[in-house]
Write a protein that holds these residues in place. Structure first.
Motif, PDB file in Angstrom:
ATOM      1  N   ASN A 138      15.358   3.136  -3.352  1.00  0.00           N
ATOM      2  CA  ASN A 138      14.331   3.916  -2.675  1.00  0.00           C
ATOM      3  C   ASN A 138      14.716   5.400  -2.648  1.00  0.00           C
ATOM      4  O   ASN A 138      15.865   5.763  -2.410  1.00  0.00           O
ATOM      5  CB  ASN A 138      14.090   3.407  -1.254  1.00  0.00           C
ATOM      6  CG  ASN A 138      15.332   3.379  -0.405  1.00  0.00           C
ATOM      7  OD1 ASN A 138      16.301   2.707  -0.722  1.00  0.00           O
ATOM      8  ND2 ASN A 138      15.312   4.136   0.686  1.00  0.00           N
ATOM      9  N   GLU A 139      13.755   6.238  -2.987  1.00  0.00           N
ATOM     10  CA  GLU A 139      13.911   7.693  -3.054  1.00  0.00           C
ATOM     11  C   GLU A 139      14.887   8.134  -4.149  1.00  0.00           C
ATOM     12  O   GLU A 139      15.319   9.287  -4.171  1.00  0.00           O
ATOM     13  CB  GLU A 139      14.326   8.278  -1.704  1.00  0.00           C
ATOM     14  CG  GLU A 139      13.292   8.025  -0.609  1.00  0.00           C
ATOM     15  CD  GLU A 139      13.616   8.725   0.694  1.00  0.00           C
ATOM     16  OE1 GLU A 139      14.798   9.084   0.912  1.00  0.00           O
ATOM     17  OE2 GLU A 139      12.690   8.936   1.487  1.00  0.00           O
ATOM     18  N   ALA A 140      15.236   7.239  -5.071  1.00  0.00           N
ATOM     19  CA  ALA A 140      16.111   7.633  -6.184  1.00  0.00           C
ATOM     20  C   ALA A 140      15.354   8.488  -7.180  1.00  0.00           C
ATOM     21  O   ALA A 140      14.131   8.361  -7.342  1.00  0.00           O
ATOM     22  CB  ALA A 140      16.656   6.387  -6.886  1.00  0.00           C
ATOM     23  N   ASN A 141      16.065   9.369  -7.859  1.00  0.00           N
ATOM     24  CA  ASN A 141      15.477  10.204  -8.900  1.00  0.00           C
ATOM     25  C   ASN A 141      15.802   9.595 -10.259  1.00  0.00           C
ATOM     26  O   ASN A 141      16.930   9.680 -10.735  1.00  0.00           O
ATOM     27  CB  ASN A 141      16.023  11.633  -8.811  1.00  0.00           C
ATOM     28  CG  ASN A 141      15.401  12.550  -9.854  1.00  0.00           C
ATOM     29  OD1 ASN A 141      14.555  12.136 -10.657  1.00  0.00           O
ATOM     30  ND2 ASN A 141      15.810  13.807  -9.857  1.00  0.00           N
ATOM     31  N   LEU A 142      14.803   8.969 -10.879  1.00  0.00           N
ATOM     32  CA  LEU A 142      14.955   8.343 -12.192  1.00  0.00           C
ATOM     33  C   LEU A 142      14.075   9.036 -13.226  1.00  0.00           C
ATOM     34  O   LEU A 142      13.734   8.451 -14.249  1.00  0.00           O
ATOM     35  CB  LEU A 142      14.602   6.858 -12.094  1.00  0.00           C
ATOM     36  CG  LEU A 142      15.610   5.999 -11.320  1.00  0.00           C
ATOM     37  CD1 LEU A 142      14.909   4.844 -10.615  1.00  0.00           C
ATOM     38  CD2 LEU A 142      16.690   5.469 -12.236  1.00  0.00           C
ATOM     39  N   ALA A 160      10.474   6.294  -5.170  1.00  0.00           N
ATOM     40  CA  ALA A 160      11.329   6.739  -6.270  1.00  0.00           C
ATOM     41  C   ALA A 160      10.575   7.679  -7.202  1.00  0.00           C
ATOM     42  O   ALA A 160       9.361   7.578  -7.384  1.00  0.00           O
ATOM     43  CB  ALA A 160      11.839   5.533  -7.060  1.00  0.00           C
ATOM     44  N   ASN A 161      11.303   8.604  -7.810  1.00  0.00           N
ATOM     45  CA  ASN A 161      10.747   9.517  -8.810  1.00  0.00           C
ATOM     46  C   ASN A 161      11.015   8.934 -10.183  1.00  0.00           C
ATOM     47  O   ASN A 161      12.150   8.933 -10.660  1.00  0.00           O
ATOM     48  CB  ASN A 161      11.405  10.898  -8.672  1.00  0.00           C
ATOM     49  CG  ASN A 161      10.890  11.888  -9.716  1.00  0.00           C
ATOM     50  OD1 ASN A 161      10.063  11.557 -10.567  1.00  0.00           O
ATOM     51  ND2 ASN A 161      11.389  13.110  -9.659  1.00  0.00           N
ATOM     52  N   ALA A 180       5.829   5.239  -5.181  1.00  0.00           N
ATOM     53  CA  ALA A 180       6.651   5.766  -6.275  1.00  0.00           C
ATOM     54  C   ALA A 180       5.815   6.677  -7.168  1.00  0.00           C
ATOM     55  O   ALA A 180       4.606   6.504  -7.300  1.00  0.00           O
ATOM     56  CB  ALA A 180       7.226   4.620  -7.103  1.00  0.00           C
ATOM     57  N   ASP A 181       6.456   7.655  -7.780  1.00  0.00           N
ATOM     58  CA  ASP A 181       5.788   8.565  -8.699  1.00  0.00           C
ATOM     59  C   ASP A 181       6.111   8.150 -10.128  1.00  0.00           C
ATOM     60  O   ASP A 181       7.229   8.348 -10.608  1.00  0.00           O
ATOM     61  CB  ASP A 181       6.255  10.006  -8.450  1.00  0.00           C
ATOM     62  CG  ASP A 181       5.463  11.022  -9.267  1.00  0.00           C
ATOM     63  OD1 ASP A 181       4.643  10.608 -10.116  1.00  0.00           O
ATOM     64  OD2 ASP A 181       5.664  12.233  -9.064  1.00  0.00           O
ATOM     65  N   ASN A 201       1.685   6.546  -7.742  1.00  0.00           N
ATOM     66  CA  ASN A 201       0.975   7.433  -8.663  1.00  0.00           C
ATOM     67  C   ASN A 201       1.331   7.049 -10.093  1.00  0.00           C
ATOM     68  O   ASN A 201       2.466   7.234 -10.520  1.00  0.00           O
ATOM     69  CB  ASN A 201       1.366   8.889  -8.392  1.00  0.00           C
ATOM     70  CG  ASN A 201       0.576   9.872  -9.251  1.00  0.00           C
ATOM     71  OD1 ASN A 201      -0.209   9.476 -10.112  1.00  0.00           O
ATOM     72  ND2 ASN A 201       0.776  11.153  -9.007  1.00  0.00           N
ATOM     73  N   LEU A 202       0.351   6.497 -10.824  1.00  0.00           N
ATOM     74  CA  LEU A 202       0.553   6.108 -12.211  1.00  0.00           C
ATOM     75  C   LEU A 202      -0.291   6.958 -13.152  1.00  0.00           C
ATOM     76  O   LEU A 202      -0.653   6.528 -14.245  1.00  0.00           O
ATOM     77  CB  LEU A 202       0.237   4.629 -12.413  1.00  0.00           C
ATOM     78  CG  LEU A 202       1.277   3.653 -11.835  1.00  0.00           C
ATOM     79  CD1 LEU A 202       0.796   3.065 -10.531  1.00  0.00           C
ATOM     80  CD2 LEU A 202       1.592   2.542 -12.815  1.00  0.00           C
ATOM     81  N   THR A 203      -0.569   8.176 -12.742  1.00  0.00           N
ATOM     82  CA  THR A 203      -1.364   9.063 -13.571  1.00  0.00           C
ATOM     83  C   THR A 203      -0.699   9.268 -14.927  1.00  0.00           C
ATOM     84  O   THR A 203       0.458   9.680 -15.012  1.00  0.00           O
ATOM     85  CB  THR A 203      -1.549  10.437 -12.885  1.00  0.00           C
ATOM     86  OG1 THR A 203      -2.156  10.245 -11.609  1.00  0.00           O
ATOM     87  CG2 THR A 203      -2.404  11.352 -13.738  1.00  0.00           C
ATOM     88  N   GLY A 204      -1.432   8.963 -15.996  1.00  0.00           N
ATOM     89  CA  GLY A 204      -0.897   9.166 -17.339  1.00  0.00           C
ATOM     90  C   GLY A 204       0.128   8.141 -17.765  1.00  0.00           C
ATOM     91  O   GLY A 204       0.721   8.259 -18.839  1.00  0.00           O
ATOM     92  N   ALA A 205       0.375   7.114 -16.938  1.00  0.00           N
ATOM     93  CA  ALA A 205       1.349   6.088 -17.308  1.00  0.00           C
ATOM     94  C   ALA A 205       0.803   5.215 -18.431  1.00  0.00           C
ATOM     95  O   ALA A 205      -0.393   4.939 -18.503  1.00  0.00           O
ATOM     96  CB  ALA A 205       1.692   5.219 -16.105  1.00  0.00           C
TER      97      ALA A 205
END
Length: 225
Positions: A138-142, A160-161, A180-181, A201-205
């Motif tokens: 959680n809240e990790a930057n990936l 998470a990013n 998650a972003d 947010n799955l914009t453009g995924a």
């Protein structure tokens, strides 16, 4: 005594960096600073003899059963601070690395299951085929990380990013990705069955070929398929 013959080279993986360093010296090999050495085409009996002297286990790179190097969290952080970035095949099961920086690392095939990785900076890291099942992220930057074929079953990835992350063929069964972003993430052919995406947010995924549970995105999420 002649230990090696031929012009080709073998890459040997050992269960700890210290053993690899010692055996590289004994066999005239080249140590990579981690848990691998490169030697001329090797005599298996000679390698076994050297490994027995230092009480180490080993395998050839690419063996069907990967050897996981023993690695403590303190050693990992010390070596990262010293500039090392290659930790492939390490065993960090149940590790606690909250809010640590591990960006741009090679963490492919690492065993991180049940680890507490909350808030860790994995941006740009290679986590190909790593085991992160049941891990807390959680809240990790990936962002921009490689999670190709990575096992994330039941992982907590809330907040998470994952912007631009490559999750091609990743296993995310029953994972939590709430808030998650995933902007621009590659989720093609990933297994997302049972995963939750509340307010994600799955914009453009890219979800081409992804395995989904019926009605999985009935909540308000931004999705491009």
């Amino acid at each position: 005594m002649k230990l090696f013959s031929g012009s080709t080279s073998d890459v040997l993986l050992f269960d700890c960096a210290a053993a690899a360093s010692e055996i590289a010296f004994m066999l005239g090999g080249e140590w990579d600073g981690c848990n691998a050495i490169v030697v001329p085409s090797s005599d298996k009996e000679a390698v076994n003899a050297a490994a027995n002297l230092v009480g180490a286990s080993w395998c050839y790179q690419g063996a069907s059963t990967a050897l996981l190097a023993r690695l403590s969290t303190n050693e990992l952080l010390r070596r990262y601070a010293a500039g090392e970035r290659n930790f492939a095949n390490a065993n960090l099961r149940c590790a606690v690395l909250v809010k640590q920086n591990l960006s741009q690392c090679n963490l492919s095939y690492v065993k991180f299951n049940w680890a507490n990785l909350s808030g860790v900076n994995f941006s740009g890291a290679d986590l190909t085929s790593a085991d992160l099942s049941d891990a807390s992220l959680n809240e990790a930057n990936l962002s921009l990380s490689s999670l190709h074929r990575t096992l994330l079953t039941r992982a907590n990835l809330s907040l998470a990013n994952l912007r631009g992350a490559n999750l091609f063929k990743a296993s995310l069964n029953d994972a939590c990705l709430d808030k998650a972003d995933l902007t621009g993430a590659n989720l093609s052919f990933a297994d997302l069955r049972g995963a939750s995406f509340d307010d994600a947010n799955l914009t453009g995924a890219n979800l081409t070929g992804a395995k989904l549970t019926q009605g999985q995105f009935s909540v308000a999420v931004e999705v491009n398929q």
